[in-house]
Design an enzyme around this catalytic site. Structure first.
Site, PDB file in Angstrom:
ATOM      1  N   PHE A 103      14.216   4.276  10.130  1.00  0.00           N
ATOM      2  CA  PHE A 103      12.845   3.950   9.746  1.00  0.00           C
ATOM      3  C   PHE A 103      12.022   5.229   9.631  1.00  0.00           C
ATOM      4  CE2 PHE A 103       8.601   2.160  10.038  1.00  0.00           C
ATOM      5  CZ  PHE A 103       8.731   1.041   9.240  1.00  0.00           C
ATOM      6  N   VAL A 104      11.304   5.363   8.520  1.00  0.00           N
ATOM      7  CA  VAL A 104      10.520   6.580   8.292  1.00  0.00           C
ATOM      8  C   VAL A 104       9.046   6.253   8.033  1.00  0.00           C
ATOM      9  CG1 VAL A 104      12.461   7.965   7.438  1.00  0.00           C
ATOM     10  CG2 VAL A 104      11.155   6.572   5.824  1.00  0.00           C
ATOM     11  N   LYS A 143       0.817  -1.180   0.000  1.00  0.00           N
ATOM     12  CA  LYS A 143       0.000   0.000   0.000  1.00  0.00           C
ATOM     13  C   LYS A 143       0.865   1.250   0.000  1.00  0.00           C
ATOM     14  CE  LYS A 143      -3.088  -2.407   3.147  1.00  0.00           C
ATOM     15  NZ  LYS A 143      -3.476  -2.467   4.581  1.00  0.00           N
ATOM     16  N   GLU A 192       7.736   2.233  -6.662  1.00  0.00           N
ATOM     17  CA  GLU A 192       7.949   1.742  -5.293  1.00  0.00           C
ATOM     18  C   GLU A 192       8.035   2.905  -4.322  1.00  0.00           C
ATOM     19  OE1 GLU A 192       7.845  -0.214  -3.029  1.00  0.00           O
ATOM     20  OE2 GLU A 192       8.943  -2.074  -3.245  1.00  0.00           O
ATOM     21  N   ASP A 205      14.894  -0.533   1.008  1.00  0.00           N
ATOM     22  CA  ASP A 205      15.769  -0.656   2.172  1.00  0.00           C
ATOM     23  C   ASP A 205      16.858  -1.678   1.834  1.00  0.00           C
ATOM     24  OD1 ASP A 205      16.906  -0.822   4.650  1.00  0.00           O
ATOM     25  OD2 ASP A 205      15.126  -1.500   5.696  1.00  0.00           O
TER      26      ASP A 205
HETATM   27  P1  5GP Z   1      13.325  -4.063   1.459  1.00  0.00           P
HETATM   28  O1  5GP Z   1      12.865  -5.363   0.872  1.00  0.00           O
HETATM   29  O2  5GP Z   1      13.978  -3.159   0.446  1.00  0.00           O
HETATM   30  O3  5GP Z   1      14.193  -4.256   2.678  1.00  0.00           O
HETATM   31  O4  5GP Z   1      12.051  -3.327   2.032  1.00  0.00           O
HETATM   32  C1  5GP Z   1      11.137  -2.724   1.178  1.00  0.00           C
HETATM   33  C2  5GP Z   1       9.778  -2.577   1.801  1.00  0.00           C
HETATM   34  O5  5GP Z   1       9.851  -2.524   3.227  1.00  0.00           O
HETATM   35  C3  5GP Z   1       9.166  -1.268   1.360  1.00  0.00           C
HETATM   36  O6  5GP Z   1       8.390  -1.425   0.201  1.00  0.00           O
HETATM   37  C4  5GP Z   1       8.332  -0.875   2.564  1.00  0.00           C
HETATM   38  O7  5GP Z   1       7.068  -1.495   2.485  1.00  0.00           O
HETATM   39  C5  5GP Z   1       9.091  -1.451   3.735  1.00  0.00           C
HETATM   40  N1  5GP Z   1      10.029  -0.464   4.328  1.00  0.00           N
HETATM   41  C6  5GP Z   1      11.373  -0.416   4.204  1.00  0.00           C
HETATM   42  N2  5GP Z   1      11.895   0.608   4.896  1.00  0.00           N
HETATM   43  C7  5GP Z   1      10.845   1.258   5.440  1.00  0.00           C
HETATM   44  C8  5GP Z   1      10.736   2.452   6.264  1.00  0.00           C
HETATM   45  O8  5GP Z   1      11.694   3.140   6.634  1.00  0.00           O
HETATM   46  N3  5GP Z   1       9.466   2.802   6.622  1.00  0.00           N
HETATM   47  C9  5GP Z   1       8.369   2.089   6.249  1.00  0.00           C
HETATM   48  N4  5GP Z   1       7.188   2.529   6.686  1.00  0.00           N
HETATM   49  N5  5GP Z   1       8.437   0.971   5.487  1.00  0.00           N
HETATM   50  C10 5GP Z   1       9.657   0.571   5.078  1.00  0.00           C
END
Ligand code: 5GP
Length: 183
Positions: A156-157, A47, A103, A107
């Site tokens: 984290f944001v 979402k 996207e 992260d």
């Molecule tokens: P990744 O697979 O790149 O580690 O994480 C990607 C997903 O994790 C993003 O699409 C998002 O849903 C969630 N995510 C990653 N970092 C953050 C953050 O700082 N805040 C929030 N609210 N969601 C995050």
């Protein structure tokens, strides 16, 4: 007010509303230059990318289609599990289409890596990624991202579509989240 700092959980503003607005408009004109003749399909990742996607497509000045996909990433915790599951798949056949994934935030890059592999297997004519935010440091697979809104430090944001336990998506700016919860 929806975007006021309504509690002790929110830290400082990381990306202000006017900066988001300006950068989304810049991304819009870049994408318009690149895609104006290819009638692309923009794939939003639910979402979190919902707000970004809805602002971005209004900056695009050419015929386009949109579709949405929901995948599992974080639950209510703040670290990635590495396990990605499709919760809602696309309605559109990608064969021969120019596809742009939209996207919210990258992260570790695990989610995006899974998603691009999955969508590439559906034989699109091209596949590119537009991410509003990339976290510096941990992010791998950055080379897959053609359009990046902002680079931020790896904290984290929340806000502007991004949540913690489904809260704060409606904030107009992006805030650091302190990790303190009332639950
Ligand atoms: P990744 O697979 O790149 O580690 O994480 C990607 C997903 O994790 C993003 O699409 C998002 O849903 C969630 N995510 C990653 N970092 C953050 C953050 O700082 N805040 C929030 N609210 N969601 C995050």
């Amino acid at each position: 007010m929806a975007d006021s700092k309504s509690g002790y959980e929110l830290g400082e503003v990381v990306i202000a509303e006017d900066a988001i607005e300006k950068r989304v408009a810049e991304l819009g004109s870049e994408i318009t230059t690149d895609y104006r003749d290819s009638a692309p399909l923009l794939v939003g990742v639910l979402k979190g990318a919902m707000i970004f996607m809805s602002d971005l497509i209004r900056e695009l000045d050419f015929p386009l289609e949109i579709d949405m996909m929901a995948i599992s990433s974080y639950g209510s915790s703040t670290s990635t599990s590495g396990v990605v599951r499709i919760l809602k798949d696309l309605d559109t056949d990608l064969t021969g289409r120019h596809v742009l994934i939209v996207e919210d935030i990258v992260d570790s890059g695990l989610t995006l890596s899974y998603l691009t592999r999955n969508l590439l297997s559906r034989n699109p004519a091209s596949l590119e990624v537009c991410a509003l935010i990339v976290k510096d440091g941990k992010s791998r697979h950055i080379d897959m991202i053609k359009y990046i809104g902002f680079h931020i430090p790896p904290s984290f944001v929340v806000g502007y579509g991004l949540d913690i336990g489904e809260r704060f998506r409606n904030l107009r700016q992006i805030y650091n989240y302190s990790g303190v919860t009332e639950h």
